[in-house]
Design a protein around this motif. Sequence first.
Motif, PDB file in Angstrom:
ATOM      1  N   GLN A   3       8.583 -34.132   6.955  1.00  0.00           N
ATOM      2  CA  GLN A   3       7.784 -34.327   8.174  1.00  0.00           C
ATOM      3  C   GLN A   3       7.488 -33.015   8.896  1.00  0.00           C
ATOM      4  O   GLN A   3       6.725 -32.991   9.852  1.00  0.00           O
ATOM      5  N   ARG A   4       8.099 -31.914   8.452  1.00  0.00           N
ATOM      6  CA  ARG A   4       7.915 -30.610   9.110  1.00  0.00           C
ATOM      7  C   ARG A   4       7.194 -29.635   8.184  1.00  0.00           C
ATOM      8  O   ARG A   4       7.344 -29.704   6.955  1.00  0.00           O
ATOM      9  N   GLN A   5       6.434 -28.702   8.773  1.00  0.00           N
ATOM     10  CA  GLN A   5       5.862 -27.599   7.997  1.00  0.00           C
ATOM     11  C   GLN A   5       6.916 -26.504   7.855  1.00  0.00           C
ATOM     12  O   GLN A   5       7.575 -26.128   8.841  1.00  0.00           O
ATOM     13  N   VAL A   6       7.074 -25.995   6.657  1.00  0.00           N
ATOM     14  CA  VAL A   6       8.042 -24.943   6.387  1.00  0.00           C
ATOM     15  C   VAL A   6       7.286 -23.713   5.876  1.00  0.00           C
ATOM     16  O   VAL A   6       6.468 -23.806   4.960  1.00  0.00           O
ATOM     17  N   VAL A   7       7.534 -22.555   6.507  1.00  0.00           N
ATOM     18  CA  VAL A   7       6.860 -21.314   6.097  1.00  0.00           C
ATOM     19  C   VAL A   7       7.907 -20.293   5.679  1.00  0.00           C
ATOM     20  O   VAL A   7       8.873 -20.034   6.414  1.00  0.00           O
ATOM     21  N   PHE A   8       7.709 -19.704   4.504  1.00  0.00           N
ATOM     22  CA  PHE A   8       8.561 -18.608   4.056  1.00  0.00           C
ATOM     23  C   PHE A   8       7.883 -17.297   4.435  1.00  0.00           C
ATOM     24  O   PHE A   8       6.762 -17.014   4.006  1.00  0.00           O
ATOM     25  N   PHE A   9       8.552 -16.506   5.272  1.00  0.00           N
ATOM     26  CA  PHE A   9       8.054 -15.192   5.724  1.00  0.00           C
ATOM     27  C   PHE A   9       8.456 -14.196   4.633  1.00  0.00           C
ATOM     28  O   PHE A   9       9.581 -13.717   4.598  1.00  0.00           O
ATOM     29  N   ALA A  10       7.515 -13.920   3.714  1.00  0.00           N
ATOM     30  CA  ALA A  10       7.821 -13.126   2.517  1.00  0.00           C
ATOM     31  C   ALA A  10       7.545 -11.658   2.779  1.00  0.00           C
ATOM     32  O   ALA A  10       6.445 -11.288   3.224  1.00  0.00           O
ATOM     33  N   ILE A  11       8.542 -10.823   2.526  1.00  0.00           N
ATOM     34  CA  ILE A  11       8.368  -9.379   2.681  1.00  0.00           C
ATOM     35  C   ILE A  11       8.907  -8.678   1.442  1.00  0.00           C
ATOM     36  O   ILE A  11       9.622  -9.271   0.642  1.00  0.00           O
ATOM     37  N   GLY A  12       8.585  -7.404   1.318  1.00  0.00           N
ATOM     38  CA  GLY A  12       9.230  -6.587   0.293  1.00  0.00           C
ATOM     39  C   GLY A  12       8.260  -5.951  -0.684  1.00  0.00           C
ATOM     40  O   GLY A  12       7.080  -6.310  -0.748  1.00  0.00           O
ATOM     41  N   PHE A  13       8.809  -5.001  -1.415  1.00  0.00           N
ATOM     42  CA  PHE A  13       8.055  -4.290  -2.448  1.00  0.00           C
ATOM     43  C   PHE A  13       8.065  -5.119  -3.740  1.00  0.00           C
ATOM     44  O   PHE A  13       8.408  -6.298  -3.731  1.00  0.00           O
ATOM     45  N   GLU A  14       7.738  -4.479  -4.841  1.00  0.00           N
ATOM     46  CA  GLU A  14       7.566  -5.179  -6.117  1.00  0.00           C
ATOM     47  C   GLU A  14       8.821  -5.939  -6.547  1.00  0.00           C
ATOM     48  O   GLU A  14       8.746  -6.897  -7.311  1.00  0.00           O
ATOM     49  N   THR A  15       9.980  -5.528  -6.044  1.00  0.00           N
ATOM     50  CA  THR A  15      11.235  -6.177  -6.450  1.00  0.00           C
ATOM     51  C   THR A  15      11.323  -7.612  -5.964  1.00  0.00           C
ATOM     52  O   THR A  15      11.802  -8.491  -6.687  1.00  0.00           O
ATOM     53  N   VAL A  64       4.219  -5.694  -0.304  1.00  0.00           N
ATOM     54  CA  VAL A  64       3.535  -4.389  -0.342  1.00  0.00           C
ATOM     55  C   VAL A  64       3.844  -3.674  -1.653  1.00  0.00           C
ATOM     56  O   VAL A  64       4.770  -4.049  -2.381  1.00  0.00           O
ATOM     57  N   LEU A  65       3.050  -2.644  -1.932  1.00  0.00           N
ATOM     58  CA  LEU A  65       3.101  -1.976  -3.231  1.00  0.00           C
ATOM     59  C   LEU A  65       3.554  -0.519  -3.095  1.00  0.00           C
ATOM     60  O   LEU A  65       3.127   0.191  -2.171  1.00  0.00           O
ATOM     61  N   THR A  66       4.366  -0.094  -4.040  1.00  0.00           N
ATOM     62  CA  THR A  66       4.952   1.244  -3.968  1.00  0.00           C
ATOM     63  C   THR A  66       3.953   2.373  -4.251  1.00  0.00           C
ATOM     64  O   THR A  66       3.872   3.332  -3.463  1.00  0.00           O
ATOM     65  N   PRO A  67       3.189   2.335  -5.346  1.00  0.00           N
ATOM     66  CA  PRO A  67       2.311   3.483  -5.623  1.00  0.00           C
ATOM     67  C   PRO A  67       1.355   3.823  -4.471  1.00  0.00           C
ATOM     68  O   PRO A  67       1.202   5.011  -4.137  1.00  0.00           O
ATOM     69  N   PRO A  68       0.724   2.826  -3.793  1.00  0.00           N
ATOM     70  CA  PRO A  68      -0.135   3.219  -2.662  1.00  0.00           C
ATOM     71  C   PRO A  68       0.656   3.874  -1.528  1.00  0.00           C
ATOM     72  O   PRO A  68       0.114   4.730  -0.814  1.00  0.00           O
ATOM     73  N   ALA A  69       1.916   3.470  -1.344  1.00  0.00           N
ATOM     74  CA  ALA A  69       2.723   4.091  -0.286  1.00  0.00           C
ATOM     75  C   ALA A  69       2.995   5.559  -0.622  1.00  0.00           C
ATOM     76  O   ALA A  69       2.952   6.426   0.258  1.00  0.00           O
ATOM     77  N   ILE A  70       3.269   5.826  -1.894  1.00  0.00           N
ATOM     78  CA  ILE A  70       3.463   7.234  -2.307  1.00  0.00           C
ATOM     79  C   ILE A  70       2.165   8.010  -2.086  1.00  0.00           C
ATOM     80  O   ILE A  70       2.169   9.135  -1.580  1.00  0.00           O
ATOM     81  N   PRO A 106      11.889   4.892  -7.031  1.00  0.00           N
ATOM     82  CA  PRO A 106      12.726   3.734  -6.720  1.00  0.00           C
ATOM     83  C   PRO A 106      13.258   3.051  -7.976  1.00  0.00           C
ATOM     84  O   PRO A 106      12.524   2.861  -8.947  1.00  0.00           O
ATOM     85  N   GLY A 107      14.514   2.675  -7.937  1.00  0.00           N
ATOM     86  CA  GLY A 107      15.147   2.062  -9.105  1.00  0.00           C
ATOM     87  C   GLY A 107      14.784   0.598  -9.277  1.00  0.00           C
ATOM     88  O   GLY A 107      14.239   0.186 -10.305  1.00  0.00           O
ATOM     89  N   HIS A 108      15.051  -0.212  -8.247  1.00  0.00           N
ATOM     90  CA  HIS A 108      14.827  -1.654  -8.390  1.00  0.00           C
ATOM     91  C   HIS A 108      13.343  -1.968  -8.594  1.00  0.00           C
ATOM     92  O   HIS A 108      12.985  -2.797  -9.436  1.00  0.00           O
ATOM     93  N   VAL A 109      12.492  -1.309  -7.822  1.00  0.00           N
ATOM     94  CA  VAL A 109      11.051  -1.535  -7.966  1.00  0.00           C
ATOM     95  C   VAL A 109      10.615  -1.233  -9.398  1.00  0.00           C
ATOM     96  O   VAL A 109       9.834  -1.968 -10.017  1.00  0.00           O
ATOM     97  N   SER A 110      11.157  -0.147  -9.950  1.00  0.00           N
ATOM     98  CA  SER A 110      10.724   0.289 -11.279  1.00  0.00           C
ATOM     99  C   SER A 110      11.187  -0.657 -12.384  1.00  0.00           C
ATOM    100  O   SER A 110      10.597  -0.681 -13.462  1.00  0.00           O
ATOM    101  N   VAL A 111      12.230  -1.432 -12.126  1.00  0.00           N
ATOM    102  CA  VAL A 111      12.626  -2.457 -13.100  1.00  0.00           C
ATOM    103  C   VAL A 111      11.453  -3.409 -13.324  1.00  0.00           C
ATOM    104  O   VAL A 111      11.191  -3.850 -14.442  1.00  0.00           O
TER     105      VAL A 111
END
Length: 370
Positions: free
Chosen positions: A133-145, A172-178, A199-204
């Motif tokens: 009966q409720r709307q649920v929103v996931f506030f998604a953040i983070g880089f490629e990981t 968001v994306l890492t290469p444009p930030a660099i 970045p290690g985790h992103v590069s995985v």
Amino acid sequence: MKYIDEFRNGDYATEVARRIHAEADPGRRYRFMEFCGGHTHTLFRYGIPDLLPDNVNMIHGPGCPVCVLPMARIDAAIELAVRHQVILCSYGDMLRVPGAHRTSLLKAKAQGADVRMLYSPADALRIAQENPQRQVVFFAIGFETTTPPTAAVLLKARQLALKNFSVFCNHVLTPPAITGILEPAQQAGERIIEGLVGPGHVSVITGGEAYESLAQRYHTPIVIAGFEPLDLLHAILLLVRQCNQNRHDVENQYSRAVTPCGNAKAQSMVAQTMTLRDRFEWRGLGWMPHSALRIRPEFADFDAEVRFELSPSDARENKACECPAVLRGAKSPTECKLFATRCTPDNPIGACMVSSEGACAAHYSYGHTR
Ligand code: SF4
């Protein structure tokens, strides 16, 4: 090396630090940016800057997902929780970041909004199933990981034909930030860093090849590193060697986790569900083209920005907060007048003091108190 203890072995670390001292040319300066906030914390936690020669300096980068999100997006999440009265789900750090007028998701929760902290996007799906009966929103953040888990819940939500679940997408994306760091300097004819710890985790997820064009375009060596102290010391040694040899290659110090092409399955899930935004605003770096993802039109039913009308934000950053300069690597947290006075982890003024990956939090936890 196979075990964590070996990556923290003091004798090995002393030997690698000795090699850095031996190979660093006293006649030149080595400024290396660690893109990732996780690396910043490893550096401080293990006192690595103290092991380096005076002319080898580490500079924080913008790789903290909580820190780079502009206030307007936080205000939009608060609006979803307060005005649209959804169940707003996000990771813990996000709840404490100040939005406009010193409010936050945590304060909204204290005033009655239904804001819930979660550890996995899958929890948001479960909450949606338990609250039809409720709307649920996931506030998604983070880089490629963190993007593939969001893609996975979008696919699952469509499979389940959920009518009350959507995602407020801020990936968001890492290469444009660099690029956002290096391009202005190149255009101004300046050099702000001699090398980058990738970045290690992103590069995985992305694979090491994702940085090849950046290393070439900006003549900047990039060494992808893991998160143990020996990983970072080794990466710094590799960067010193590349500088000495006038090379600008991508090297993969984290080969136990990172491959040249990355995780094809994760990349495929993201490509099915998300596409590039024309532009996106980053705290510290401003509006950058093709630097973030939005949900594909085919998944519009699960896109909170389509489902809910969001007001334009009148957010103004606190003028005294130096987060934008810290995120560009232009200032150190200790150069901010508010650092450890008005701004502390218990009373954060800016995002860089909130997040567990933030540069100000790292300085406060491992430097200021030492
Ligand atoms: S110390 Fe606080 S106010 Fe200063 S830059 Fe860091 S987060 Fe912003």
